[in-house]
Write a protein that holds these residues in place. Structure first.
Motif, short mmCIF file in Angstrom:
data_model
loop_
_atom_site.label_atom_id
_atom_site.label_comp_id
_atom_site.label_asym_id
_atom_site.label_seq_id
_atom_site.Cartn_x
_atom_site.Cartn_y
_atom_site.Cartn_z
N ARG A 121 12.46 -53.75 8.99
CA ARG A 121 12.82 -52.36 8.72
C ARG A 121 14.28 -52.25 8.28
NH1 ARG A 121 15.14 -48.69 12.04
NH2 ARG A 121 15.01 -46.52 11.33
N ASP A 174 13.32 -43.22 13.99
CA ASP A 174 13.17 -44.42 13.15
C ASP A 174 12.41 -44.08 11.88
OD1 ASP A 174 14.51 -46.15 14.88
OD2 ASP A 174 12.68 -46.65 15.98
N ARG A 233 14.59 -53.19 4.73
CA ARG A 233 14.16 -52.13 3.82
C ARG A 233 15.24 -51.05 3.67
NH1 ARG A 233 9.08 -52.49 6.72
NH2 ARG A 233 9.52 -50.49 7.74
N LEU A 234 15.86 -50.69 4.79
CA LEU A 234 16.91 -49.68 4.75
C LEU A 234 18.10 -50.14 3.91
CD1 LEU A 234 16.91 -48.39 8.45
CD2 LEU A 234 16.08 -47.18 6.42
N GLU A 283 13.90 -43.66 7.88
CA GLU A 283 13.43 -44.48 6.77
C GLU A 283 12.80 -43.64 5.68
OE1 GLU A 283 10.60 -48.37 5.83
OE2 GLU A 283 11.12 -47.86 7.90
N VAL A 315 5.27 -45.60 5.50
CA VAL A 315 6.08 -46.26 6.54
C VAL A 315 5.23 -46.60 7.76
CG1 VAL A 315 7.96 -45.91 8.20
CG2 VAL A 315 8.27 -45.27 5.80
#
Length: 356
Positions: free
Chosen positions: A114, A173, A117-118, A177, A206
């Motif tokens: 994750r 979270d 990806r961010l 995202e 997501v």
């Protein structure tokens, strides 16, 4: 931690002693291992069978449900009751340790993925014109309350279904995202409605990634380790015990996780209405994810079927079919249970439960 007991051919006089002994062992050895890792609400179902005097007089079987969608099983037989209990608890503790260690590795991997990806979203965002990024941020900020409610609702169902662990990802979270992804791929000229549709689409993407990561990791078997044959995992050989061993975990869905408002804002309702709402929650949880999402987008978000095609990446007939099938299933099950199922807005009890 909750324990449930089923006794098969056991002396009623011994049952209280067996319950107390097993509870003490579980509280001493199992509960400390679960504290702080999101498994405190797990339940252990115990089946105790007494075969009579002689070798292996007591047989103890323990079943424990842990997310995501896993049931840990242990059993032990001995002539002495306490030895049988200790054996079953020790075997269950070993499986709990293995499971929690695997979940920790899984969570670490998922968090790293994750974060990667961010970082990609931020890198792409830095290439965009500053003015466009500021406009996108300002618009998405106004939509955050709606997005948070949608994420909270979807996570509530995925947690209760065992598709995701109870503590990850959090609402923030997912929201973080989603917003990062939408801004990084911002289309000039989008209004608030188009932006919210795009956020809902990204929310599902997501969450689907998180669900898939949980399932993939849960199915992995380390190739460097031999597969151990555990008798507790084999097919039951004791005829008739499957009836006594049937067990499902408690429902984890709460009305305040589904409606827009908080529990304190829910209007007072009759006991009959409360029962109907609770039963409807169970029915929604039982739906295939694709059906439930289509129904909830239509009912809770008031999104037209034509607009849902872009969110769900399917054509209009598929969207219509999913909503129709979900409505039909819930309505028929409500009627079977003796509740009135109006032909209009099937989820009006929920939509009227929170503030506008």
């Amino acid at each position: 931690m909750k324990l449930s007991f089923t006794f098969v051919k056991s002396d009623p006089v011994d049952q209280k002693h067996i319950e107390t002994t097993l509870e003490n062992r579980v509280n001493r050895h199992i509960v400390p291992r679960l504290t702080g890792i999101g498994l405190e609400r797990s339940e252990i179902a115990a089946v105790i069978r007494k075969r009579g005097d002689g070798r292996d007089a007591y047989r103890i079987k323990l079943r424990m449900h842990v997310p995501p969608k896993t049931i840990l099983v242990s059993e032990s037989s001995a002539e002495n009751l306490e030895i049988a209990i200790d054996g079953a608890v020790k075997a269950l503790l070993r499986k709990v340790n293995n499971h929690t260690d695997r979940v920790r590795r899984q969570e670490s991997h998922k968090r790293q993925t994750r974060l990667s990806r961010l970082e990609n979203y931020r890198a792409h965002r830095n290439t965009l014109p500053t003015g466009g990024v500021n406009d996108a941020s300002a618009l998405t900020d106004t939509l955050l309350p709606n997005l948070e409610r949608a994420v909270k609702r979807e996570l509530a169902f995925l947690h209760s279904q065992g598709d995701l662990p109870p503590d990850y990802p959090t609402v923030q979270d997912v929201v973080g995202e989603v917003v990062a992804a939408v801004i990084a791929d911002w289309e000039a000229g989008m209004d608030s409605h188009a932006a919210y549709l795009r956020m809902l689409k990204e929310m599902h993407r997501v969450l689907d990634k998180e669900v898939q990561a949980s399932r993939t990791f849960g199915e992995m078997v380390p190739l460097e380790e031999p597969v151990l044959l555990d008798p507790a995992d084999q097919t039951e050989s004791m005829a008739g015990e499957e009836f006594y061993e049937f067990w499902q975990p408690d429902e984890l869905l709460r009305i305040e996780d589904v409606i827009a408002g908080e529990a304190s804002e829910t209007p007072a309702a009759s006991a009959r209405d409360d029962q109907k709402v609770g039963y409807t929650l169970r029915l929604l949880k039982d739906l295939p994810i694709a059906w439930r999402r289509a129904l909830m987008l239509h009912e809770f978000e008031d999104i037209a079927e034509e607009e849902m095609t872009s969110i769900l990446d399917v054509d209009l007939p598929t969207v219509t079919a999913r909503i129709s099938k979900a409505n039909h299933y819930v309505r028929e099950r409500l009627l079977e249970a003796g509740f009135e199922a109006q032909t209009g807005d099937l989820l009006s009890d929920f939509r009227n439960g929170g503030p506008e």
